[in-house]
Design an enzyme around this catalytic site. Sequence first.
Site, PDB file in Angstrom:
ATOM      1  N   VAL A  41       0.804  -1.382  -0.395  1.00 37.30           N
ATOM      2  CA  VAL A  41       0.106   0.273   0.047  1.00 37.30           C
ATOM      3  C   VAL A  41       1.067   1.590  -0.276  1.00 37.30           C
ATOM      4  O   VAL A  41       2.059   1.468   0.722  1.00 37.30           O
ATOM      5  CB  VAL A  41      -1.166   0.027   1.643  1.00 37.30           C
ATOM      6  CG1 VAL A  41      -1.731   1.218   1.393  1.00 37.30           C
ATOM      7  CG2 VAL A  41      -1.889  -1.124   1.317  1.00 37.30           C
ATOM      8  N   LYS A  42       0.632   2.236  -0.680  1.00 42.71           N
ATOM      9  CA  LYS A  42       1.610   3.066  -1.226  1.00 42.71           C
ATOM     10  C   LYS A  42       1.110   4.664  -0.637  1.00 42.71           C
ATOM     11  O   LYS A  42      -0.325   4.891  -0.937  1.00 42.71           O
ATOM     12  CB  LYS A  42       1.616   3.654  -2.643  1.00 42.71           C
ATOM     13  CG  LYS A  42       3.199   4.178  -3.596  1.00 42.71           C
ATOM     14  CD  LYS A  42       2.659   4.258  -4.768  1.00 42.71           C
ATOM     15  CE  LYS A  42       4.455   4.841  -5.270  1.00 42.71           C
ATOM     16  NZ  LYS A  42       4.502   5.172  -6.051  1.00 42.71           N
ATOM     17  N   VAL A  43       1.676   4.796   0.355  1.00 43.66           N
ATOM     18  CA  VAL A  43       1.027   6.544   0.989  1.00 43.66           C
ATOM     19  C   VAL A  43       1.239   7.491   1.147  1.00 43.66           C
ATOM     20  O   VAL A  43       3.266   7.461   1.034  1.00 43.66           O
ATOM     21  CB  VAL A  43       0.452   5.999   3.000  1.00 43.66           C
ATOM     22  CG1 VAL A  43       0.206   6.301   4.002  1.00 43.66           C
ATOM     23  CG2 VAL A  43       0.051   4.643   2.570  1.00 43.66           C
TER      24      VAL A  43
END
Length: 218
Positions: free
Chosen positions: A86-88
């Site tokens: 998950v890219k945050v």
Amino acid sequence: MKFFIDTANLDQIREAYEMGVLDGVTTNPSLMAKEGIKGTGSQQKHYVDICKIVQADVSAEVIATDYEGMIREGEELAALNPHIVVKVPCIADGIKAIKYFSGKEIRTNCTLVFSTGQALLAAKAGATYVSPFVGRLDDIGEDGIALVARIVEMYRYYGYETQVLAASIRNSRHIIQCVEVGADVATCPLSAIKGLLKHPLTDAGLQKFLEDYKSING
Ligand code: G3P
């Protein structure tokens, strides 16, 4: 050093994977838009399609910028496939979300990192990867590779396990510079990966070998 490809284009992902040197894929909303992938359902299907091509990490970015929204989207993305990371974005709620995901064993990539301070917070929150943007710093007259080097040094000194994923790589020279400063990963356009192969002496040498072979064997 691991090689990720920085694209949402399935043909390019397949081509890089078939070369046998690909360790993962990163995407972002701009790269998804470039491929015309619209709407939540289509985007999630696209991530699943990417995961069918590569058995390796695939970064999928949340769109929400608030903590609750990032958690909701991140959990949905992580449930799509075990390879999803998950890219945050590196903002206050993003750091908080990374800390939450880290506790749930959901892997994260902290993106839009432009300083050692941001990278420090990402590591302290337990990010799996941190993404300093090399090309965008170069674009404004700063030194993107120097930032990668500083983050690598800081993480090694303090023993952080977060991997340094050099992003916004624009050319083959950037890739070599990432190797020189010890980045864990470089995420690159296909052209930069293929550019590593180019050398006039290889082309000239191969041509001569073939000519010499033919001169004797006809
Ligand atoms: O991974 C981030 C990267 O896609 C940004 O690249 O070339 O848009 O700065 P660029």
